[in-house]
Design a protein around this motif. Structure first.
Motif: not given
Length: 418
Positions: A98-106, A140-143, A176-177, A257-260
């Motif tokens: 679910p975390v993967l789905a939230f952070s990509t699809v979401g 920019l506002i979604s993450p 991802v964002g 991606s440095a954050p990832l």
């Protein structure tokens, strides 16, 4: 005024405002610092009618600091590593899908929903903005911001299973964002005459995301092996610091991606298996305390800076109205973007009641959104989207941050009654 003096002033303000908050307001640190800094800046505006010295000094500090570069290229890596280091790895492993789905699809769903709705609203307000720029705002506002989320959820009493989902999503959807934003930014920068090659976009996205995660795994593994081979807490703390600084430099050089990378490395170094096999009890205490201190220090400076960013806003009436309308729009779009993943995983993982509602209200926006908005060009309507972003972020941190605990308690009470 040199950089040392600017940093000194920021640390002094952070310490002063932090003391006032702890001593008198007793709000969560992120909320208290933002409130006090905004009040301070408004006070500086009022004093400027009689004497502009303070206002000129504050404006100078803000103009000398590239907020986007300072946050995204420097501070973010330290903050994400610190956050990931203290995240419950076992819970995150259970909730990984679910975390993967939230952070990509979401994130992708929210980006398009916000972009479409804001495009229509801005047209109604006679602000003729191209759709691609509205989509850029959606990105920019979604993450959700892990920096804001981590600080506030600790005091909100959110159930551990749900806290892991929100924190895990925030840690990953941030990376991802940023990649989604940079991809759309590149398309928007081409203008009407430019040609967009879909394969270039796929390669860029894959390089940033997969490359960042691979780098993080490598950094985490190397750090673990080095820490396991010695027993000296001083050097082991420095090894973790070197991993973050060196890893960030490598990621930026190779456009990963440095954050990832930092989230992945932090999760690997911080998980219980690595801790027990590579760190003595003394080392574990020192590593945790060092990164907690880094986290607190950078957080206090960051939220002082966010409050001071008021000085760069162009406060037109139509911009403020658009910002106020954007608040419910973004909340509704976030709620909608989480529906599919939550419905899919709900029965398999025994979700907490009203997970979607709590995740929507607890998914705070913060400095990352402001930093990305500051990176827009004038052709992308930077002034408009910066005002909208600032209004959304201030509402998110202050209003949502202060009430998410009450919402959690209300839901828990209703569940017990049922």
């Amino acid at each position: 005024m040199d950089y040392f003096l600017i940093i000194t002033i920021l640390v002094f303000l952070a310490a002063t405002f932090g003391y006032i908050n702890v001593r008198f307001l007793k709000l969560p640190t992120t909320i208290g610092l933002m409130v006090i800094t905004i009040v301070f800046t408004l006070g500086v505006f009022a004093i400027s009618y009689f004497d502009t010295t303070l206002l000129d000094a504050e404006k100078y500090i803000i103009t000398q600091i590239d907020f986007k570069t300072v946050l995204l290229d420097i501070m973010l890596s330290f903050l994400l590593f610190a956050g990931a280091l203290h995240t419950n790895f076992n819970q995150l492993k259970i909730q990984r899908w679910p975390v993967l789905a939230f952070s990509t699809v979401g994130v992708l769903t929210s980006t398009f929903l916000v972009g479409i709705v804001m495009y229509l609203i801005l047209q109604l307000l006679n602000l003729n903005i191209d759709f691609i720029y509205c989509l850029l705002f959606g990105a920019l506002i979604s993450p959700t911001d892990p920096i804001a989320v981590l600080g506030i959820l600790k005091k909100a009493g959110v159930p551990k299973k749900l806290e892991t989902k929100i924190v895990g999503e925030s840690l990953f959807n941030d990376g991802v964002g940023v990649v989604v934003f940079l991809t759309i930014f590149q398309i928007a920068s081409l203008g009407e005459g430019g040609e967009v090659n879909p394969m270039d976009i796929v390669v860029l996205f894959s390089q940033e995301v997969l490359g960042g995660i691979a780098l993080g795994l490598f950094l985490g593994w190397i750090t673990y092996r080095l820490m396991k081979s010695i027993d000296d807490y001083d050097i082991e703390v420095i090894l973790t610091l070197a991993a973050v600084m060196g890893g960030t430099a490598v990621a930026q050089h190779f456009h990963l991606s440095a954050p990832l990378a930092m989230v992945t490395a932090g999760l690997l170094v911080g998980n219980d298996t690595v801790r027990h096999s590579a760190m003595s009890q003394t080392t574990e205490i020192y590593v945790d305390k060092f990164w907690e201190l880094i986290d607190i220090l950078l957080n206090t400076i960051l939220f002082v800076l966010i409050g001071m960013e008021m000085l760069v806003l162009t406060l037109k009436g139509s911009y403020v109205i658009a910002g106020l309308i954007a608040i419910p729009v973004i909340l509704i779009c976030r709620y909608s973007s989480l529906l599919l993943p939550i419905t899919f995983f709900k029965k398999k993982l025994n979700f907490v009641p009203k997970t979607n509602l709590i995740m929507t209200w607890g998914g705070l926006r913060g400095g990352i959104s402001i930093a990305l908005a500051l990176g827009l060009t004038s052709e992308m309507h930077r002034d408009l989207f910066l005002v909208i972003t600032y209004i959304v972020v201030v509402f998110s941190i202050i209003v949502q941050g202060l009430t998410v605990g009450a919402l959690v308690k209300k839901v828990a009470t209703e569940t017990e009654v049922d």
